[in-house]
Structure formats: structure tokens, C-alpha cells
Design a protein around this motif. Structure first.
Motif, PDB file in Angstrom:
ATOM      1  N   GLY A  20      37.083 -91.308  31.639  1.00  0.00           N
ATOM      2  CA  GLY A  20      37.322 -92.566  30.944  1.00  0.00           C
ATOM      3  C   GLY A  20      36.084 -93.379  30.658  1.00  0.00           C
ATOM      4  O   GLY A  20      34.993 -93.067  31.125  1.00  0.00           O
ATOM      5  N   ASP A  21      36.285 -94.413  29.847  1.00  0.00           N
ATOM      6  CA  ASP A  21      35.204 -95.281  29.374  1.00  0.00           C
ATOM      7  C   ASP A  21      34.121 -94.439  28.704  1.00  0.00           C
ATOM      8  O   ASP A  21      32.936 -94.518  29.042  1.00  0.00           O
ATOM      9  CB  ASP A  21      34.623 -96.126  30.511  1.00  0.00           C
ATOM     10  N   LEU A  22      34.543 -93.633  27.748  1.00  0.00           N
ATOM     11  CA  LEU A  22      33.651 -92.654  27.132  1.00  0.00           C
ATOM     12  C   LEU A  22      32.649 -93.264  26.166  1.00  0.00           C
ATOM     13  O   LEU A  22      31.516 -92.808  26.087  1.00  0.00           O
ATOM     14  CB  LEU A  22      34.463 -91.587  26.392  1.00  0.00           C
ATOM     15  N   LEU A  23      33.063 -94.275  25.407  1.00  0.00           N
ATOM     16  CA  LEU A  23      32.176 -94.843  24.389  1.00  0.00           C
ATOM     17  C   LEU A  23      31.787 -96.289  24.666  1.00  0.00           C
ATOM     18  O   LEU A  23      30.807 -96.779  24.127  1.00  0.00           O
ATOM     19  CB  LEU A  23      32.833 -94.754  23.006  1.00  0.00           C
ATOM     20  N   TYR A  24      32.555 -96.960  25.500  1.00  0.00           N
ATOM     21  CA  TYR A  24      32.286 -98.365  25.764  1.00  0.00           C
ATOM     22  C   TYR A  24      32.592 -98.626  27.229  1.00  0.00           C
ATOM     23  O   TYR A  24      33.537 -98.054  27.766  1.00  0.00           O
ATOM     24  CB  TYR A  24      33.159 -99.250  24.864  1.00  0.00           C
ATOM     25  N   HIS A  25      31.835 -99.459  27.868  1.00  0.00           N
ATOM     26  CA  HIS A  25      31.987 -99.678  29.299  1.00  0.00           C
ATOM     27  C   HIS A  25      32.340-101.113  29.647  1.00  0.00           C
ATOM     28  O   HIS A  25      32.136-101.544  30.771  1.00  0.00           O
ATOM     29  CB  HIS A  25      30.712 -99.235  30.029  1.00  0.00           C
ATOM     30  N   GLY A  26      32.860-101.864  28.689  1.00  0.00           N
ATOM     31  CA  GLY A  26      33.377-103.193  28.971  1.00  0.00           C
ATOM     32  C   GLY A  26      32.343-104.304  28.969  1.00  0.00           C
ATOM     33  O   GLY A  26      31.151-104.065  29.122  1.00  0.00           O
ATOM     34  N   PRO A  27      32.800-105.531  28.811  1.00  0.00           N
ATOM     35  CA  PRO A  27      31.906-106.682  28.696  1.00  0.00           C
ATOM     36  C   PRO A  27      31.224-107.071  30.007  1.00  0.00           C
ATOM     37  O   PRO A  27      30.263-107.831  29.996  1.00  0.00           O
ATOM     38  CB  PRO A  27      32.828-107.799  28.214  1.00  0.00           C
TER      39      PRO A  27
END
Length: 164
Positions: A20-27
Motif C-alpha cells: 500500500g501507499d504506492l504512489l502517495y504517502h499522505g500529508p
């Protein structure tokens, strides 16, 4: 991602599991300067036949539009003969676990902190993080060989391991 692909190819592993969180890792996370989601998606797509993926808490439907393999399943299950047919429950780790049988191997990511331990009849594995490691750990990944889960950094140093 380039380092992970080098390790994957040199290990001759049969599958690459992405948690998971392959392209974006959250704010909440600062992204590395070299982070490039378009290049990351291209590299991931080049391995689509070898990937098993689960949805992280930062995946979105828009990610599925650029990825050529399914990424929106909350979990996946595998049974591995090399582990005596044990169930391997793959999930990101941000949602509660369903009821699982004793001996199940639970593999998750979410915390970005390596874990290899047996607890309450379950085996817990977290490879850490390739891109945004936490808890003072280096960037890391996990390899399953025979009955041993080994978490390594990209210099090849063993961070921890567990044989089941």
C-alpha cells in the motif's frame, strides 16, 4: 523504487508484494526530494505480472487509473507450502484484523517500522519502508526464504529475522 527493483531482480524472487501507499504517502509525511510518482508508476507497471498489492490508507481510485495491476483490495490471502501451508494475510495495517486462525502470518506496512515477531498465536511481519522509513530505521524490505523472514536494509545488513 530503483533499489527495490535491483534487489528483487538479483534475489530471483517469484513475487514482489507491495503493501500500500504506492504512489502517495499522505500529508503527514515529507516526501523525499527524488520522489517521482510518474516514474514510480512506470517502474511498478513494468513488473505487473509479478506483483501482489493491497490498498494503503493513501491509495485512491485515481492511482488505479495509472497502474496496470489491481491496487484497491484491502487485503489478500496466500497459502505457502514452504511455510507448511500456513495462511499469509496481507494488508496495509491501518484497519483492524479480521478473525484469524492461530499460526497465520500477518504481513503489513502502514507504520513504516520493521517488525518480525510471534504474538498471541500469530506471526507479525512488517518490512519497514522503502521510501519513508520511521522509528530511526533505515529504508528496508523483507525476503522470505525457506521458513525465514529476513528484513534487510539496502546495504544488505540484516535488521531482524524470524524463522517459523
Amino acid at each position: 523504487m530503483h533499489k527495490l527493483l535491483e534487489v528483487y531482480h538479483s534475489s530471483k524472487a517469484s513475487k514482489l508484494i507491495l503493501l500500500g501507499d504506492l504512489l502517495y504517502h499522505g500529508p503527514r509525511n515529507d516526501l523525499p526530494n527524488e520522489y517521482n510518482p510518474k516514474e514510480t508508476s512506470r517502474l511498478q507497471n513494468s513488473l505487473k505480472e509479478s506483483l501482489i498489492c493491497v490498498k494503503g490508507n493513501c491509495e485512491a481510485e485515481v492511482d488505479q487509473m495509472v497502474l496496470e495491476f489491481p491496487v484497491l483490495a484491502d487485503s489478500a490471502i496466500m497459502y505457502l507450502e514452504q511455510l507448511g501451508g500456513r495462511m499469509i494475510y496481507l494488508h496495509h495495517g491501518h484497519k483492524p484484523l479480521p478473525p484469524l486462525s492461530s499460526g497465520t502470518v500477518v504481513v503489513s506496512g502502514h507504520t513504516h517500522i520493521p517488525v518480525a515477531e510471534e504474538k498471541d498465536g500469530l506471526v507479525f511481519i512488517n518490512p519497514g519502508s522503502v521510501a519513508i522509513p520511521k522509528g530511526g530505521y533505515p529504508a528496508s524490505y523483507c525476503i522470505l526464504e525457506d521458513r525465514t523472514f529476513t528484513i534487510l536494509d539496502f546495504s544488505g545488513k540484516v535488521i531482524m529475522s524470524l524463522t517459523i
